[in-house]
Design a protein around this motif. Structure first.
Motif, PDB file in Angstrom:
ATOM      1  N   HIS A 360      37.629   4.559  13.776  1.00  0.00           N
ATOM      2  CA  HIS A 360      38.021   3.231  14.284  1.00  0.00           C
ATOM      3  C   HIS A 360      38.503   3.308  15.728  1.00  0.00           C
ATOM      4  N   HIS A 361      39.407   4.244  16.036  1.00  0.00           N
ATOM      5  CA  HIS A 361      39.925   4.369  17.400  1.00  0.00           C
ATOM      6  C   HIS A 361      38.819   4.772  18.383  1.00  0.00           C
ATOM      7  N   GLY A 362      37.876   5.587  17.908  1.00  0.00           N
ATOM      8  CA  GLY A 362      36.748   5.929  18.767  1.00  0.00           C
ATOM      9  C   GLY A 362      35.904   4.721  19.125  1.00  0.00           C
ATOM     10  N   LEU A 363      35.700   3.830  18.149  1.00  0.00           N
ATOM     11  CA  LEU A 363      34.892   2.640  18.400  1.00  0.00           C
ATOM     12  C   LEU A 363      35.640   1.615  19.255  1.00  0.00           C
ATOM     13  N   VAL A 364      36.977   1.592  19.174  1.00  0.00           N
ATOM     14  CA  VAL A 364      37.758   0.727  20.059  1.00  0.00           C
ATOM     15  C   VAL A 364      37.525   1.124  21.515  1.00  0.00           C
ATOM     16  N   MET A 365      37.524   2.428  21.758  1.00  0.00           N
ATOM     17  CA  MET A 365      37.267   2.915  23.109  1.00  0.00           C
ATOM     18  C   MET A 365      35.813   2.680  23.508  1.00  0.00           C
ATOM     19  N   ALA A 366      34.891   2.746  22.532  1.00  0.00           N
ATOM     20  CA  ALA A 366      33.475   2.534  22.817  1.00  0.00           C
ATOM     21  C   ALA A 366      33.215   1.117  23.281  1.00  0.00           C
ATOM     22  N   ALA A 367      33.961   0.157  22.728  1.00  0.00           N
ATOM     23  CA  ALA A 367      33.750  -1.239  23.095  1.00  0.00           C
ATOM     24  C   ALA A 367      33.996  -1.469  24.584  1.00  0.00           C
ATOM     25  N   GLU A 368      34.891  -0.679  25.191  1.00  0.00           N
ATOM     26  CA  GLU A 368      35.181  -0.823  26.616  1.00  0.00           C
ATOM     27  C   GLU A 368      34.019  -0.362  27.484  1.00  0.00           C
ATOM     28  N   LEU A 369      33.156   0.527  26.944  1.00  0.00           N
ATOM     29  CA  LEU A 369      32.068   1.089  27.739  1.00  0.00           C
ATOM     30  C   LEU A 369      30.806   0.238  27.686  1.00  0.00           C
ATOM     31  N   ALA A 370      30.713  -0.672  26.726  1.00  0.00           N
ATOM     32  CA  ALA A 370      29.582  -1.604  26.608  1.00  0.00           C
ATOM     33  C   ALA A 370      28.239  -0.876  26.582  1.00  0.00           C
ATOM     34  N   MET A 371      28.144   0.174  25.757  1.00  0.00           N
ATOM     35  CA  MET A 371      26.909   0.952  25.605  1.00  0.00           C
ATOM     36  C   MET A 371      26.627   1.154  24.117  1.00  0.00           C
ATOM     37  N   PRO A 372      25.363   1.364  23.737  1.00  0.00           N
ATOM     38  CA  PRO A 372      25.082   1.693  22.328  1.00  0.00           C
ATOM     39  C   PRO A 372      25.717   3.031  21.947  1.00  0.00           C
ATOM     40  N   ALA A 404      34.353  -2.497   9.522  1.00  0.00           N
ATOM     41  CA  ALA A 404      33.371  -3.535   9.198  1.00  0.00           C
ATOM     42  C   ALA A 404      33.231  -4.530  10.343  1.00  0.00           C
ATOM     43  N   LEU A 405      34.346  -4.898  10.977  1.00  0.00           N
ATOM     44  CA  LEU A 405      34.299  -5.783  12.143  1.00  0.00           C
ATOM     45  C   LEU A 405      33.576  -5.132  13.312  1.00  0.00           C
ATOM     46  N   GLN A 406      33.869  -3.841  13.547  1.00  0.00           N
ATOM     47  CA  GLN A 406      33.266  -3.143  14.682  1.00  0.00           C
ATOM     48  C   GLN A 406      31.766  -2.944  14.491  1.00  0.00           C
ATOM     49  N   LYS A 407      31.332  -2.755  13.256  1.00  0.00           N
ATOM     50  CA  LYS A 407      29.895  -2.625  12.993  1.00  0.00           C
ATOM     51  C   LYS A 407      29.143  -3.894  13.397  1.00  0.00           C
ATOM     52  N   ARG A 408      29.780  -5.055  13.240  1.00  0.00           N
ATOM     53  CA  ARG A 408      29.137  -6.313  13.600  1.00  0.00           C
ATOM     54  C   ARG A 408      28.992  -6.463  15.121  1.00  0.00           C
ATOM     55  N   ARG A 409      29.962  -5.934  15.861  1.00  0.00           N
ATOM     56  CA  ARG A 409      30.037  -6.201  17.293  1.00  0.00           C
ATOM     57  C   ARG A 409      29.308  -5.165  18.150  1.00  0.00           C
ATOM     58  N   LEU A 410      29.043  -3.986  17.585  1.00  0.00           N
ATOM     59  CA  LEU A 410      28.495  -2.883  18.385  1.00  0.00           C
ATOM     60  C   LEU A 410      27.086  -2.529  17.933  1.00  0.00           C
ATOM     61  N   THR A 411      26.319  -1.979  18.875  1.00  0.00           N
ATOM     62  CA  THR A 411      25.057  -1.329  18.519  1.00  0.00           C
ATOM     63  C   THR A 411      25.413   0.086  18.109  1.00  0.00           C
ATOM     64  N   LEU A 412      25.263   0.380  16.824  1.00  0.00           N
ATOM     65  CA  LEU A 412      25.888   1.576  16.266  1.00  0.00           C
ATOM     66  C   LEU A 412      24.933   2.372  15.395  1.00  0.00           C
ATOM     67  N   ARG A 413      24.998   3.680  15.544  1.00  0.00           N
ATOM     68  CA  ARG A 413      24.299   4.623  14.681  1.00  0.00           C
ATOM     69  C   ARG A 413      25.331   5.637  14.191  1.00  0.00           C
ATOM     70  N   ILE A 414      25.285   5.977  12.913  1.00  0.00           N
ATOM     71  CA  ILE A 414      26.276   6.878  12.329  1.00  0.00           C
ATOM     72  C   ILE A 414      25.568   8.060  11.668  1.00  0.00           C
ATOM     73  N   SER A 415      26.076   9.272  11.899  1.00  0.00           N
ATOM     74  CA  SER A 415      25.463  10.463  11.299  1.00  0.00           C
ATOM     75  C   SER A 415      26.535  11.469  10.906  1.00  0.00           C
ATOM     76  N   PHE A 416      26.136  12.405  10.048  1.00  0.00           N
ATOM     77  CA  PHE A 416      27.028  13.473   9.573  1.00  0.00           C
ATOM     78  C   PHE A 416      26.621  14.797  10.212  1.00  0.00           C
ATOM     79  N   ILE A 417      27.612  15.621  10.548  1.00  0.00           N
ATOM     80  CA  ILE A 417      27.367  16.975  11.038  1.00  0.00           C
ATOM     81  C   ILE A 417      28.386  17.895  10.386  1.00  0.00           C
TER      82      ILE A 417
END
Length: 472
Positions: A360-372, A404-417
């Motif tokens: 969640h905190h990572g995606l909050v910071m991602a929103a500031e960068l306006a990138m996928p 769930a809110l952040q998934k709606r607002r961002l262009t997002l891909r999620i993966s496991f490593i």
């Protein structure tokens, strides 16, 4: 259809106390094998049988209004527009309402009996498990128990031919000459500074001491299963001696336990991991040697994103001993250059919640960068929850709502490593758990250890992951 009629009646009409008592009696008779022609002793009451396994089973505040901290949490809870409310149940592991969790909360509990919870998963046969359950519940017909039930008989134990004593559970299974010899034999299978066995041990405490011998994971390990086998074969030898008029021999018990272990090695029920750390008093069969695990090495390589995507590696750490939790986020571009990194302490109550809050905190910071964003983490369960439609346990509901809110607002891909490929975020998360406030890093002020990991991944050097594979 006719079998469902009684259930429908219970749903429509509240049964009387007498009807419920008769139903319990029928269930108990079936369980203990009673028939109209032959009645069997009900060694344990039906009420006790229906308790949780660790207590002996087979299987709100009066303050008016809500506390302030609950009100504050409700006010900060995110609202999902267009979505219906999703109730979460804190009493169940998955967050869904269940009658079992409700009953377990309101029922009257009794003290936990050591050994009962592990018994059903220890890898012993159902017969041995049922016998041990009765033994730990003090429902084995030794002489002292029969005398307690007002049955007159002269008692003489079978396990002490030179100095017979009154046969009791403690004497037959712990303090008798035969029991002492058997326990000493298998005590020699374990080394180290473990708690010694003593003549004053109770049966549950003997199980508890044995279970801590090696601190090995897995309830099928020999350190867990051996006491159950010893109890069973002591009882079997006692019955052979009494019913056939032969001498009780501790060597027979030892041989039967070893034979049981060896046969389970041959048929694959016991694998090398189940006797890891045990100095076995037997020759390991060739069939069991062939099942020894193979060591495999896998390479985990950090993959850069395609332009214009940004790669966010996140990780959450939670330490049960201290209750501290931390999160780490590392943001890199398609060249592997660090755009931003940060570590922060988290208010989390489990490893899963820490992982979700870090995301969640990572995606909050991602929103500031306006990138996928390509979000990558080593928490497989967290990835499955964010990708899917389930909300998980009740205690993570707030973190899941934010995501769930952040998934709606961002262009997002999620993966496991695997963790070996997420070393940088893992180091940041552990750092955050020891901090009192968050800290943001840029490429120029990264710690030396973190900088070395990032440079290695930027050069495409993989990290090795060792894995053990069991042979079939």
């Amino acid at each position: 259809m006719h079998e469902a009629v009684p259930i429908h009646i219970f749903q429509a009409i509240e049964p009387t106390a007498g009807a419920l008592k008769l139903l319990d009696q029928q269930l108990a008779r079936f369980f203990w094998g009673s028939t109209n022609e032959r009645k069997r002793t009900h060694w344990i009451s039906w009420e006790q049988i229906c308790l949780p396994t660790n207590e002996g089973v087979l299987v709100l505040s009066d303050q008016a209004g809500l506390p302030q901290h609950i009100i504050d949490r409700i006010c900060t809870f995110p609202i999902l527009p267009g979505e219906s409310d999703v109730p979460r149940w804190t009493l169940s592991r998955r967050g869904e309402f269940t009658l079992a969790s409700t009953w377990n909360t309101i029922r009257s509990s009794i003290p936990i009996v050591q050994g009962l919870e592990d018994l059903w998963l220890a890898g012993v046969t159902a017969t041995i498990a049922m016998f041990t359950w009765r033994l730990l519940s003090n429902r084995i017909p030794v002489d002292s128990k029969l005398q307690w039930r007002k049955i007159e008989l002269a008692s003489k134990c079978q396990c002490c031919p030179r100095r017979p004593d009154t046969e009791s559970l403690q004497h037959l299974f712990i303090q008798g000459d035969g029991a002492i010899r058997v326990w000493r034999e298998f005590d020699g299978w374990f080394e180290g500074n473990s708690h010694p066995i003593g003549l004053n041990d109770t049966i549950p405490s003997r199980i508890e001491v044995w279970a801590t011998r090696l601190q090995q994971p897995g309830r099928k390990h020999l350190s867990i299963a051996l006491p159950y086998l010893i109890f069973w074969f002591l009882w079997a030898e006692r019955n052979r001696s009494r019913n056939h008029g032969t001498q009780f021999k501790a060597s027979n018990v030892i041989w039967q336990v070893i034979t049981f272990v060896r046969n389970n090695m041959i048929n694959g029920k016991l694998r090398p991991k189940h006797w890891r750390g045990v100095r076995l008093g037997l020759i390991i069969p060739n069939e069991a040697e062939a099942q020894r695990p193979m060591r495999l090495t896998m390479m985990n390589k950090w993959e850069p994103p395609d332009q214009p995507w940004l790669k966010h590696n996140t990780d959450g750490s939670f330490f049960e001993e201290t209750g501290k939790a931390g999160g780490g986020v590392l943001i890199r571009d398609y060249t592997g250059r660090v755009l931003k990194a940060f570590a922060l302490p988290l208010d989390a109550h489990s490893p899963l919640e820490a992982e979700l809050l870090a995301m969640h905190h990572g995606l909050v910071m991602a929103a500031e960068l306006a990138m996928p964003i390509w979000l990558e983490t080593d928490a497989e369960q967290a990835v499955a929850l964010v990708r899917g439609n389930h909300w998980g346990p009740a205690h993570i509901r707030q973190a899941m709502a934010f995501l769930a809110l952040q998934k709606r607002r961002l262009t997002l891909r999620i993966s496991f490593i695997h963790r070996e490929g997420n070393k940088a975020a893992d180091l940041l998360a552990k750092t955050g758990a020891e901090m009192s406030h968050s800290r943001i890093f840029v490429e120029q002020d990264l710690p030396r250890e973190l900088s070395d990991i990032i440079r290695q991944e930027q050069m495409g050097i993989p990290n090795a992951r060792a894995q053990t594979e069991e042979r079939n």
